[in-house]
Design a protein around this motif. Structure first.
Motif, PDB file in Angstrom:
ATOM      1  N   MET A   1     -10.600  38.318 -10.648  1.00 25.36           N
ATOM      2  CA  MET A   1     -11.147  37.770 -11.889  1.00 25.36           C
ATOM      3  C   MET A   1     -10.676  36.324 -12.079  1.00 25.36           C
ATOM      4  SD  MET A   1     -12.836  40.354 -13.154  1.00 25.36           S
ATOM      5  CE  MET A   1     -13.118  40.008 -14.898  1.00 25.36           C
ATOM      6  N   ALA A   2     -11.500  35.529 -12.726  1.00 23.18           N
ATOM      7  CA  ALA A   2     -11.128  34.182 -13.158  1.00 23.18           C
ATOM      8  C   ALA A   2     -11.260  34.137 -14.673  1.00 23.18           C
ATOM      9  CB  ALA A   2     -12.036  33.138 -12.528  1.00 23.18           C
ATOM     10  N   THR A   3     -10.385  33.388 -15.323  1.00 28.24           N
ATOM     11  CA  THR A   3     -10.412  33.285 -16.778  1.00 28.24           C
ATOM     12  C   THR A   3     -10.567  31.825 -17.179  1.00 28.24           C
ATOM     13  OG1 THR A   3      -9.037  35.260 -17.065  1.00 28.24           O
ATOM     14  CG2 THR A   3      -9.155  33.727 -18.913  1.00 28.24           C
ATOM     15  N   LEU A   4     -11.575  31.552 -17.986  1.00 28.70           N
ATOM     16  CA  LEU A   4     -11.836  30.222 -18.516  1.00 28.70           C
ATOM     17  C   LEU A   4     -11.585  30.269 -20.016  1.00 28.70           C
ATOM     18  CD1 LEU A   4     -15.200  29.508 -16.649  1.00 28.70           C
ATOM     19  CD2 LEU A   4     -12.879  29.019 -15.889  1.00 28.70           C
ATOM     20  N   THR A   5     -10.842  29.304 -20.525  1.00 27.84           N
ATOM     21  CA  THR A   5     -10.445  29.317 -21.934  1.00 27.84           C
ATOM     22  C   THR A   5     -11.101  28.169 -22.686  1.00 27.84           C
ATOM     23  OG1 THR A   5      -8.320  30.314 -21.387  1.00 27.84           O
ATOM     24  CG2 THR A   5      -8.499  29.235 -23.530  1.00 27.84           C
ATOM     25  N   VAL A   6     -11.658  28.494 -23.848  1.00 23.34           N
ATOM     26  CA  VAL A   6     -12.227  27.495 -24.748  1.00 23.34           C
ATOM     27  C   VAL A   6     -11.402  27.518 -26.022  1.00 23.34           C
ATOM     28  CG1 VAL A   6     -14.276  26.752 -26.016  1.00 23.34           C
ATOM     29  CG2 VAL A   6     -14.519  27.856 -23.789  1.00 23.34           C
ATOM     30  N   SER A   7     -10.853  26.365 -26.403  1.00 19.57           N
ATOM     31  CA  SER A   7      -9.939  26.317 -27.534  1.00 19.57           C
ATOM     32  C   SER A   7     -10.245  25.104 -28.398  1.00 19.57           C
ATOM     33  CB  SER A   7      -8.491  26.233 -27.037  1.00 19.57           C
ATOM     34  OG  SER A   7      -7.574  26.240 -28.110  1.00 19.57           O
ATOM     35  N   GLY A   8     -10.156  25.289 -29.717  1.00 21.15           N
ATOM     36  CA  GLY A   8     -10.371  24.188 -30.640  1.00 21.15           C
ATOM     37  C   GLY A   8     -11.264  24.594 -31.795  1.00 21.15           C
ATOM     38  N   PRO A   9     -11.420  23.731 -32.794  1.00 22.04           N
ATOM     39  CA  PRO A   9     -12.192  24.095 -33.987  1.00 22.04           C
ATOM     40  C   PRO A   9     -13.659  24.366 -33.717  1.00 22.04           C
ATOM     41  CG  PRO A   9     -11.575  21.769 -34.009  1.00 22.04           C
ATOM     42  CD  PRO A   9     -10.804  22.394 -32.905  1.00 22.04           C
ATOM     43  N   ASN A  10     -14.192  23.875 -32.582  1.00 21.42           N
ATOM     44  CA  ASN A  10     -15.596  24.122 -32.245  1.00 21.42           C
ATOM     45  C   ASN A  10     -15.759  25.172 -31.146  1.00 21.42           C
ATOM     46  OD1 ASN A  10     -16.857  22.246 -34.051  1.00 21.42           O
ATOM     47  ND2 ASN A  10     -16.180  20.577 -32.717  1.00 21.42           N
ATOM     48  N   ALA A  11     -14.693  25.908 -30.865  1.00 15.78           N
ATOM     49  CA  ALA A  11     -14.738  26.870 -29.759  1.00 15.78           C
ATOM     50  C   ALA A  11     -15.836  27.911 -29.952  1.00 15.78           C
ATOM     51  CB  ALA A  11     -13.379  27.552 -29.611  1.00 15.78           C
ATOM     52  N   ARG A  12     -15.942  28.447 -31.156  1.00 21.84           N
ATOM     53  CA  ARG A  12     -16.967  29.475 -31.394  1.00 21.84           C
ATOM     54  C   ARG A  12     -18.369  28.897 -31.234  1.00 21.84           C
ATOM     55  NH1 ARG A  12     -17.777  32.962 -37.008  1.00 21.84           N
ATOM     56  NH2 ARG A  12     -19.949  33.515 -36.631  1.00 21.84           N
ATOM     57  N   LYS A  13     -18.595  27.701 -31.772  1.00 22.35           N
ATOM     58  CA  LYS A  13     -19.925  27.080 -31.660  1.00 22.35           C
ATOM     59  C   LYS A  13     -20.293  26.858 -30.204  1.00 22.35           C
ATOM     60  CE  LYS A  13     -19.550  24.646 -36.084  1.00 22.35           C
ATOM     61  NZ  LYS A  13     -19.466  23.305 -36.742  1.00 22.35           N
ATOM     62  N   LEU A  14     -19.321  26.446 -29.391  1.00 21.09           N
ATOM     63  CA  LEU A  14     -19.592  26.231 -27.975  1.00 21.09           C
ATOM     64  C   LEU A  14     -19.947  27.534 -27.283  1.00 21.09           C
ATOM     65  CD1 LEU A  14     -19.695  24.714 -25.358  1.00 21.09           C
ATOM     66  CD2 LEU A  14     -17.197  24.613 -25.325  1.00 21.09           C
ATOM     67  N   LEU A  15     -19.204  28.605 -27.549  1.00 21.04           N
ATOM     68  CA  LEU A  15     -19.493  29.878 -26.899  1.00 21.04           C
ATOM     69  C   LEU A  15     -20.837  30.440 -27.332  1.00 21.04           C
ATOM     70  CD1 LEU A  15     -16.638  29.877 -25.727  1.00 21.04           C
ATOM     71  CD2 LEU A  15     -16.469  32.288 -26.324  1.00 21.04           C
ATOM     72  N   GLU A  16     -21.238  30.177 -28.559  1.00 23.83           N
ATOM     73  CA  GLU A  16     -22.518  30.700 -29.042  1.00 23.83           C
ATOM     74  C   GLU A  16     -23.703  30.085 -28.308  1.00 23.83           C
ATOM     75  OE1 GLU A  16     -21.446  32.050 -33.624  1.00 23.83           O
ATOM     76  OE2 GLU A  16     -22.095  29.990 -33.237  1.00 23.83           O
ATOM     77  N   THR A  17     -23.499  28.957 -27.637  1.00 24.03           N
ATOM     78  CA  THR A  17     -24.596  28.372 -26.848  1.00 24.03           C
ATOM     79  C   THR A  17     -24.818  29.120 -25.542  1.00 24.03           C
ATOM     80  OG1 THR A  17     -23.205  26.802 -25.592  1.00 24.03           O
ATOM     81  CG2 THR A  17     -23.978  26.113 -27.792  1.00 24.03           C
ATOM     82  N   LEU A  18     -23.888  30.001 -25.162  1.00 24.13           N
ATOM     83  CA  LEU A  18     -23.977  30.675 -23.863  1.00 24.13           C
ATOM     84  C   LEU A  18     -24.754  31.977 -23.908  1.00 24.13           C
ATOM     85  CD1 LEU A  18     -20.346  30.206 -22.497  1.00 24.13           C
ATOM     86  CD2 LEU A  18     -22.324  28.708 -22.237  1.00 24.13           C
ATOM     87  N   GLU A  19     -24.964  32.534 -25.109  1.00 22.92           N
ATOM     88  CA  GLU A  19     -25.664  33.821 -25.233  1.00 22.92           C
ATOM     89  C   GLU A  19     -24.967  34.885 -24.380  1.00 22.92           C
ATOM     90  OE1 GLU A  19     -29.773  33.234 -24.362  1.00 22.92           O
ATOM     91  OE2 GLU A  19     -30.104  31.846 -26.030  1.00 22.92           O
ATOM     92  N   LEU A  20     -23.763  35.229 -24.778  1.00 25.67           N
ATOM     93  CA  LEU A  20     -22.934  36.149 -24.007  1.00 25.67           C
ATOM     94  C   LEU A  20     -23.187  37.620 -24.320  1.00 25.67           C
ATOM     95  CD1 LEU A  20     -19.598  34.139 -24.150  1.00 25.67           C
ATOM     96  CD2 LEU A  20     -21.128  34.400 -22.186  1.00 25.67           C
ATOM     97  N   GLY A  21     -24.096  37.902 -25.222  1.00 22.99           N
ATOM     98  CA  GLY A  21     -24.466  39.290 -25.466  1.00 22.99           C
ATOM     99  C   GLY A  21     -23.516  40.054 -26.345  1.00 22.99           C
ATOM    100  N   LEU A  22     -22.736  39.370 -27.179  1.00 23.75           N
ATOM    101  CA  LEU A  22     -21.880  40.045 -28.145  1.00 23.75           C
ATOM    102  C   LEU A  22     -21.710  39.137 -29.346  1.00 23.75           C
ATOM    103  CD1 LEU A  22     -18.095  39.982 -27.223  1.00 23.75           C
ATOM    104  CD2 LEU A  22     -19.757  38.319 -26.409  1.00 23.75           C
TER     105      LEU A  22
END
Length: 236
Positions: free
Chosen positions: A1-22
Motif C-alpha cells: 500500500m501507498a499512503t498520500l496525505t492531504v493536510s490544511g484548511p482546504n483539504a476536504r475541498k481538494l478531496l471532494e474533487t476526486l469523487e472517492l465514493g464516500l
C-alpha cells in the motif's frame, strides 16, 4: 500500500474533487475515523487523522496504483495553492502542536500518563493488556519525567536537542530531564521545543536552566502545544 496525505484548511475541498465514493461530511467521517471508497475502480482507505494539527486525510491505495492519484492530487491542488511538503516541515508542524515522535520524544521508560494520556490509568476499570505496568511503584513515582513545552526568551536561538535541564544542588549540577525536539517555528516566529522534565506537568510557568556543552540557557516550562491549543484547525 501507498499512503498520500492531504493536510490544511482546504483539504476536504481538494478531496471532494476526486469523487472517492464516500461522504466527507464531518458527521460521516469525523476526526480519528476511517472510511472506505474507490479511486479509478480501486479500493481506497481514507483515515481522518492529522500529524500537522490541520484538517488532514490519509488516502491509502495499492502502491502500483498510487501514481495516477498523486498526479491528480497535484493537478487539483493548484486551485487551492497546494504544495508538497518535506519531512522537516512536517516535524516543525507536529512539534508546534506537541505531537510526539516515539523514540524521539519518549524513551524506554515513558508511559502514557507521562505524556498526558491519563484515560487508561485513571478511568478504565476492566482488565487490559499492560494495565499492571501502569500501576507499579515505578510508574507511580511523583518525580517521573513528563512531556512539556520549553519556551525561550524573545530573540534567543532554538534550544539544542539533547540539552539537559539542570538543577543546582550543593554546589553541583544534576540533570532533571532533557530537550527531545527543538525547531524554529516560521508560523510563530520563534523557537519551539519539547522535553521530558521531572514533574513537568505540574511545573508550567516555571523557569528552568538548560545546559549544553558547558553553556547555560534559560527556558520556561509550558504546555506541549504551542499552536492552536483548542484544536480548531483540525475541523477547519
Amino acid at each position: 500500500m501507498a499512503t498520500l496525505t492531504v493536510s490544511g484548511p482546504n483539504a476536504r475541498k481538494l478531496l471532494e474533487t476526486l469523487e472517492l465514493g464516500l461522504s466527507l461530511d464531518d458527521a460521516d467521517l469525523p476526526h480519528m475515523a476511517i472510511g472506505h471508497g474507490t479511486y479509478a475502480d480501486d479500493e481506497v482507505r481514507i483515515a481522518r487523522v492529522s500529524f500537522t494539527g490541520d484538517r488532514s486525510y490519509e488516502i491509502s491505495i495499492r502502491a502500483d496504483r498510487a501514481e495516477p492519484l498523486w498526479v491528480q492530487l497535484r493537478q487539483a491542488g493548484q486551485a487551492f495553492d497546494a504544495v508538497a511538503i518535506g519531512l522537516e516541515a512536517l516535524m516543525i508542524l507536529r512539534a508546534e502542536k506537541g505531537f510526539i515522535v516515539i523514540g524521539k520524544d519518549t524513551d524506554g521508560t515513558t508511559l502514557p500518563h507521562d505524556l498526558g494520556v491519563e484515560g487508561p490509568r485513571a478511568k478504565r476499570q476492566t482488565e487490559f493488556v499492560g494495565r499492571r505496568s501502569l500501576f507499579t511503584e515505578e510508574a507511580s513515582r511523583g518525580d517521573r519525567m513528563q512531556l512539556v513545552g520549553l519556551a525561550v526568551p524573545q530573540g534567543d536561538a532554538p534550544l539544542p536537542t539533547g540539552a539537559h535541564g539542570i538543577r543546582r544542588i550543593d554546589g553541583g549540577l544534576r540533570s532533571q530531564g532533557f530537550v527531545t525536539s527543538s525547531y524554529h517555528s516560521p508560523t510563530l516566529g520563534r523557537p519551539v521545543a519539547l522535553g521530558l522534565i521531572e514533574r513537568g506537568a505540574a511545573r508550567h510557568g516555571e523557569a528552568i536552566e538548560i545546559q549544553h556543552l558547558g553553556k547555560v540557557m534559560t527556558a520556561t516550562i509550558t504546555a506541549p502545544c504551542a499552536f492552536d491549543p483548542a484544536g480548531d484547525r483540525l475541523h477547519a
